[in-house]
Write a protein that holds these residues in place. Sequence first.
Motif, PDB file in Angstrom:
ATOM      1  N   PRO A 137       0.799  -1.234   0.000  1.00 13.48           N
ATOM      2  CA  PRO A 137       0.000   0.000   0.000  1.00 13.48           C
ATOM      3  C   PRO A 137       0.831   1.283   0.000  1.00 13.48           C
ATOM      4  CG  PRO A 137       0.033  -0.974   2.183  1.00 13.48           C
ATOM      5  CD  PRO A 137       0.869  -1.857   1.319  1.00 13.48           C
ATOM      6  N   PHE A 138       2.180   1.164   0.079  1.00 19.59           N
ATOM      7  CA  PHE A 138       3.061   2.340  -0.019  1.00 19.59           C
ATOM      8  C   PHE A 138       4.050   2.060  -1.152  1.00 19.59           C
ATOM      9  CE2 PHE A 138       1.883   2.254   4.545  1.00 19.59           C
ATOM     10  CZ  PHE A 138       1.416   3.540   4.710  1.00 19.59           C
ATOM     11  N   ALA A 139       3.518   1.845  -2.347  1.00 24.11           N
ATOM     12  CA  ALA A 139       4.327   1.232  -3.401  1.00 24.11           C
ATOM     13  C   ALA A 139       5.449   2.107  -3.946  1.00 24.11           C
ATOM     14  CB  ALA A 139       3.417   0.785  -4.538  1.00 24.11           C
ATOM     15  N   GLY A 140       5.334   3.430  -3.903  1.00 20.19           N
ATOM     16  CA  GLY A 140       6.411   4.331  -4.339  1.00 20.19           C
ATOM     17  C   GLY A 140       6.933   3.984  -5.721  1.00 20.19           C
ATOM     18  N   GLY A 141       8.249   3.768  -5.818  1.00 24.39           N
ATOM     19  CA  GLY A 141       8.879   3.437  -7.097  1.00 24.39           C
ATOM     20  C   GLY A 141       8.611   2.012  -7.546  1.00 24.39           C
ATOM     21  N   GLY A 142       7.929   1.219  -6.716  1.00 23.03           N
ATOM     22  CA  GLY A 142       7.406  -0.066  -7.165  1.00 23.03           C
ATOM     23  C   GLY A 142       8.330  -1.275  -7.024  1.00 23.03           C
ATOM     24  N   ALA A 143       9.421  -1.146  -6.262  1.00 22.79           N
ATOM     25  CA  ALA A 143      10.366  -2.269  -6.169  1.00 22.79           C
ATOM     26  C   ALA A 143       9.699  -3.535  -5.620  1.00 22.79           C
ATOM     27  CB  ALA A 143      11.538  -1.882  -5.268  1.00 22.79           C
ATOM     28  N   LEU A 144       8.851  -3.368  -4.600  1.00 21.74           N
ATOM     29  CA  LEU A 144       8.317  -4.557  -3.932  1.00 21.74           C
ATOM     30  C   LEU A 144       7.265  -5.278  -4.783  1.00 21.74           C
ATOM     31  CD1 LEU A 144      10.025  -3.220  -1.788  1.00 21.74           C
ATOM     32  CD2 LEU A 144       8.172  -3.407  -0.188  1.00 21.74           C
ATOM     33  N   PRO A 145       6.253  -4.560  -5.312  1.00 27.62           N
ATOM     34  CA  PRO A 145       5.303  -5.265  -6.180  1.00 27.62           C
ATOM     35  C   PRO A 145       5.959  -5.850  -7.431  1.00 27.62           C
ATOM     36  CG  PRO A 145       4.622  -2.968  -5.849  1.00 27.62           C
ATOM     37  CD  PRO A 145       5.837  -3.181  -5.033  1.00 27.62           C
ATOM     38  N   LEU A 146       6.983  -5.170  -7.934  1.00 25.71           N
ATOM     39  CA  LEU A 146       7.673  -5.698  -9.119  1.00 25.71           C
ATOM     40  C   LEU A 146       8.300  -7.054  -8.801  1.00 25.71           C
ATOM     41  CD1 LEU A 146       9.070  -5.537 -11.927  1.00 25.71           C
ATOM     42  CD2 LEU A 146      10.882  -4.208 -10.852  1.00 25.71           C
ATOM     43  N   GLU A 147       8.933  -7.138  -7.648  1.00 23.70           N
ATOM     44  CA  GLU A 147       9.595  -8.398  -7.309  1.00 23.70           C
ATOM     45  C   GLU A 147       8.586  -9.491  -6.953  1.00 23.70           C
ATOM     46  OE1 GLU A 147      12.565  -9.016  -8.162  1.00 23.70           O
ATOM     47  OE2 GLU A 147      12.663  -6.938  -8.828  1.00 23.70           O
ATOM     48  N   ALA A 148       7.448  -9.084  -6.368  1.00 20.83           N
ATOM     49  CA  ALA A 148       6.390 -10.063  -6.096  1.00 20.83           C
ATOM     50  C   ALA A 148       5.908 -10.636  -7.425  1.00 20.83           C
ATOM     51  CB  ALA A 148       5.253  -9.396  -5.343  1.00 20.83           C
ATOM     52  N   GLN A 149       5.742  -9.738  -8.386  1.00 18.69           N
ATOM     53  CA  GLN A 149       5.279 -10.180  -9.703  1.00 18.69           C
ATOM     54  C   GLN A 149       6.307 -11.114 -10.346  1.00 18.69           C
ATOM     55  OE1 GLN A 149       5.140  -7.333 -13.085  1.00 18.69           O
ATOM     56  NE2 GLN A 149       2.947  -7.669 -13.019  1.00 18.69           N
ATOM     57  N   ARG A 150       7.565 -10.775 -10.202  1.00 22.60           N
ATOM     58  CA  ARG A 150       8.613 -11.602 -10.785  1.00 22.60           C
ATOM     59  C   ARG A 150       8.596 -13.006 -10.165  1.00 22.60           C
ATOM     60  NH1 ARG A 150      12.859  -8.898 -13.194  1.00 22.60           N
ATOM     61  NH2 ARG A 150      12.943  -7.244 -11.650  1.00 22.60           N
ATOM     62  N   LEU A 151       8.208 -13.058  -8.887  1.00 23.62           N
ATOM     63  CA  LEU A 151       8.163 -14.359  -8.214  1.00 23.62           C
ATOM     64  C   LEU A 151       6.849 -15.092  -8.474  1.00 23.62           C
ATOM     65  CD1 LEU A 151       9.908 -13.477  -4.829  1.00 23.62           C
ATOM     66  CD2 LEU A 151      10.810 -14.883  -6.677  1.00 23.62           C
ATOM     67  N   GLY A 152       6.003 -14.542  -9.322  1.00 30.07           N
ATOM     68  CA  GLY A 152       4.804 -15.260  -9.746  1.00 30.07           C
ATOM     69  C   GLY A 152       3.536 -14.875  -9.009  1.00 30.07           C
ATOM     70  N   LEU A 153       3.579 -13.806  -8.197  1.00 26.97           N
ATOM     71  CA  LEU A 153       2.373 -13.419  -7.455  1.00 26.97           C
ATOM     72  C   LEU A 153       1.569 -12.394  -8.245  1.00 26.97           C
ATOM     73  CD1 LEU A 153       4.082 -13.003  -3.990  1.00 26.97           C
ATOM     74  CD2 LEU A 153       2.585 -14.842  -4.668  1.00 26.97           C
ATOM     75  N   ASP A 154       0.282 -12.382  -7.975  1.00 25.68           N
ATOM     76  CA  ASP A 154      -0.600 -11.405  -8.587  1.00 25.68           C
ATOM     77  C   ASP A 154      -0.420 -10.113  -7.773  1.00 25.68           C
ATOM     78  OD1 ASP A 154      -2.546 -10.417 -10.114  1.00 25.68           O
ATOM     79  OD2 ASP A 154      -4.168 -11.679  -9.356  1.00 25.68           O
ATOM     80  N   ALA A 155       0.194  -9.090  -8.397  1.00 28.12           N
ATOM     81  CA  ALA A 155       0.613  -7.929  -7.597  1.00 28.12           C
ATOM     82  C   ALA A 155      -0.425  -6.810  -7.566  1.00 28.12           C
ATOM     83  CB  ALA A 155       1.937  -7.397  -8.139  1.00 28.12           C
ATOM     84  N   TYR A 156      -0.664  -6.267  -6.387  1.00 31.49           N
ATOM     85  CA  TYR A 156      -1.511  -5.093  -6.172  1.00 31.49           C
ATOM     86  C   TYR A 156      -0.617  -4.006  -5.596  1.00 31.49           C
ATOM     87  CZ  TYR A 156      -5.798  -7.804  -6.838  1.00 31.49           C
ATOM     88  OH  TYR A 156      -6.803  -8.557  -7.374  1.00 31.49           O
ATOM     89  N   ALA A 157      -0.672  -2.830  -6.203  1.00 33.96           N
ATOM     90  CA  ALA A 157       0.180  -1.746  -5.709  1.00 33.96           C
ATOM     91  C   ALA A 157      -0.664  -0.496  -5.556  1.00 33.96           C
ATOM     92  CB  ALA A 157       1.306  -1.479  -6.710  1.00 33.96           C
TER      93      ALA A 157
END
Length: 966
Positions: A137-157
């Motif tokens: 919920p504090f996605a900013g530049g998006g590093a965390l959702p990007l890596e979640a997505q890379r690991l195969g998760l459905d990302a919400y940012a």
Amino acid sequence: MKFRKKLIEVALPLDAINVASAKEKSIRHGHPSTLHLWWARRPLAAARAVIFGQMVDDPSSHPELFPTEEEQDDERRRLFRLIEQLVEWENTTNESVLTKARDEIWRNWKATCAENQDHPHSTQLFDPEKLPIFHDPFAGGGALPLEAQRLGLDAYASDLNPVAVLINKATIQIPPLFANRPPINPRSREQHTMAHKTWRGAQGLAEDVRYYGNRMRSEAEKRIGRLYPKVDITEEMTQERPDLKPLVGSKLTVIAWLWARTVKSPNPAFAHADVPLASSFMLCTKPGSEAYVEPVITGDRYRFVVRMGKPPDVAMNGTKLARGANFRCLLSNTPMSQDYVRAEFRAKRNGDCLMAIVAEGEGSRIYLSPTEEMVQLAKSAHPTWKPEEDMNQDTPNLVSGRGYGIKFWHELFTDRQLVALTTFWDLVVETHDLVKHDAFAAGFAPDTRGLQNGGSGDTAYADAIALYLAFCVDKGTLTNTTQATWQRDPDRLTQAFARQALPMTWDYAEANPLSDAGGGLAITAIAVAKVLERLPTQATPAHVIQADATSETDMFRQFDMNTSAAIVSTDPPYYDNIGYADLSDYFYVWIRRPLKSIFPQLFETVTVPKQTELVASPHRHATKQQAESFFVNGMTRAMHRLAERSHPAFPVTVYYAFKQSETESNGTASTGWETFLEAVIRAGFAITGTWPMRTELIGNLKKNVGALASSIILVCRARGIDAPACTRSEFANALRTELPLALKHLQRSNIAPVDLAQAAIGPGMGIFSRFSRILDSEGKPVSVRQALLLINQTVDEVLAEQEGDFDSDTRWALSWFEQFGFEPGDYGTAETLSKAKNTSVQWMKEAGILDKKMPGSKVRLLRPGELSSDWDPSNVPQLTVWEMTHHLIRVLESAGEIETARVFAKIGSKAEAARELAYRLYSISERKKRAENALSYNGLVHSWPEILRLAHDGTLHEPQQAGMFA
Ligand SMILES: C[S@@+](CC[C@H](N)C(=O)[O-])C[C@H]1O[C@@H](n2cnc3c(N)ncnc32)[C@H](O)[C@@H]1O
């Protein structure tokens, strides 16, 4: 529910993560952070490792599979090896490594689902065919959702800031939406039919960004090229500059025009003259290529002449007299104080004068004297539009808060820059229409729904390209601004936001956005395309929205994730560290112009929304206390939402950056840190781990012992409703019982001594937060601050107790060191202390620890550099830990890790005690403010894993190869 501890709650290969995170900082090409500037981005390596560690079980959770500690260690090592591969930048696109990680996540998930089939909400929470969603919920530049997505998760940012929302859309929503599609631009379409090239991932998008970016540059050239002419090198110029002779007749592209701001002279005799505020007259200080400007003064006039070669000393400081706005009048030498300069600016009696022109030579810069023609050309630019919005006047982080009467965003740009940027923004809008047309021609479905409304046809594709092109122009604003200055060695243009602020600049470099040097539009399009080519596209497009993380309102409805529990990893703002909203207006006021029609909801407000931004900034509140309580209340609400929404099978991870200047001497207390912990605990979380992460490069770390870990990752679980209450003394007892083992674990994982006290907060706060309440003897609740003090005190006691394991000489030396360091002290005191420690001063002199040359009445410990270089541990019958430690440091500091490993190998298994002593000595040195000593002890621990590796590496025992000419 079956509760399994996750890897991140027990162990992580911190060293590998830290090294990869630090290395990542030097990656320029293709790194997602180069898509668009955002402040305090987390390294992708850390983000990836943390999410992975959060999703896989720790082997100790499965005694049925790994019954002994050894088997658990083996399994942990296997997972560590995978993480070590996973964090490497080179592996961010390595499908074989990523697949291994995804398989591991899925295997764990299926096992979790299997054992939770009897859960009352098993169909919603434990579907073995669908991984839980991920939300930051504090996605900013998006590093965390990007890596979640890379690991195969459905990302919400989500993020409150529209600019951050756009960055997330560009990074994780758009690329999967148009994955594997060929480019649609006419040139590639022709080539595609011919070559039948296969376009993977976001390669097609990237190619279109390059094509339309380049096209925009050519169009801009037609419209505003006259403002950026080349310079003719003439015979006449060589009279003052013989070095230009070989270039006569050539036309050189200008890279930048170097200007100094001016104010009226304070000297009544020159009151009509505009005099320069030049922080330096140097243009290039690279040895052998020095260039500078010489002011040539005639009466009340002056002109600048560029000279090559060794400059006079006065060139270095320009007209600057001291820090801040303290200058001298170039014509009369009259000092100009800060107050005077400010008043001149406020009265709008400021201007600019051209000091030099930088042109592009063959492999080097060519510096040229200014010409009147060039000045007039710059002045001939008349913007038809400019961002009229106010800058915040209350914060010193913005130049508007510095008292120079600068009030509007457009004041950060010259007229020529305003013309150029407006032209580019207009071209973004025009290119959108062109792309829509080309996309349709290339086979995209006609669809009036754009990206904002879930479209994926021609309009949505045009929206996407327009967004990337707008990012190219945004990148251009960083160099096409009076915030960009000229760096002298290496000589090049700098960008705005060298720090998380917009300061006053005295001299600035006006770049040529049509050139192919830094800041040029075609170059930025290539840079953006490079990022796109590496982004993951195989996952479902991420869900990205603008939402306030502290609000009870409709974030989850907007996301349509009412029934879903999420894996949460997040990185909230750090107290008052960065005013994201204030800073990001720099981009917002521009980008709103071309993108408002594409993302109308994101651009409803004239500037970035600020009221609910979770920053404890005193200027938005009447007092510091109000700012603090705004932060703690908002953070508590945000943490509450996280606790409610997080999936019960997984811990939540929360990053928190540590600000050096806020720390007290024990390195662990700060208002920001305390307030944050308070919020986390109030929200009902118990802390089950903390990991200090470093992102600085190692070289700096060794030099800068005071630098703390750049952020701490808290691992949290919802505190059970049946959590017991306890008394302060029960809490203190629990600390004394549990912290020794926790500290041993941390030391074994080779935590940097400088981070030990901070890392110990984890287990300490873990104990604190497992109780529902802790009451002191008067029945008052123990605060986080009091708990932190107690934890620090206990850590100190535990480290002191570890001394019991050392030999008597070492214990003597420790006590002596605490009092005197390496300075002399009285013999009598030394003798008395030696009796208490069961040793003698004479023995220690013989052991080579003490200085034998001191007069009889004095005693002094030898510094590592003073110890005998003939020392050979194999010849010492009774090695003391003190001796080992300081000899290891001596060799490390004089001959490096390989030689230290040779000595280490001779010492054998006893050497481990040296590391423990180094931790203890570090903590004493830090407390006593002996920075140089602290540096040595930190350095030994820091190099320990490498020394160990080398010592066990067979090649060390082989004879050294003789030098080529030996
Ligand atoms: C530390 S940054 C996140 C950085 C991010 N992890 C990265 O790697 O780039 C914190 C973010 O919180 C956002 N923020 C501040 N207040 C907020 C609020 N009330 N709701 C949602 N986001 C907020 C800021 O805009 C900022 O992007």
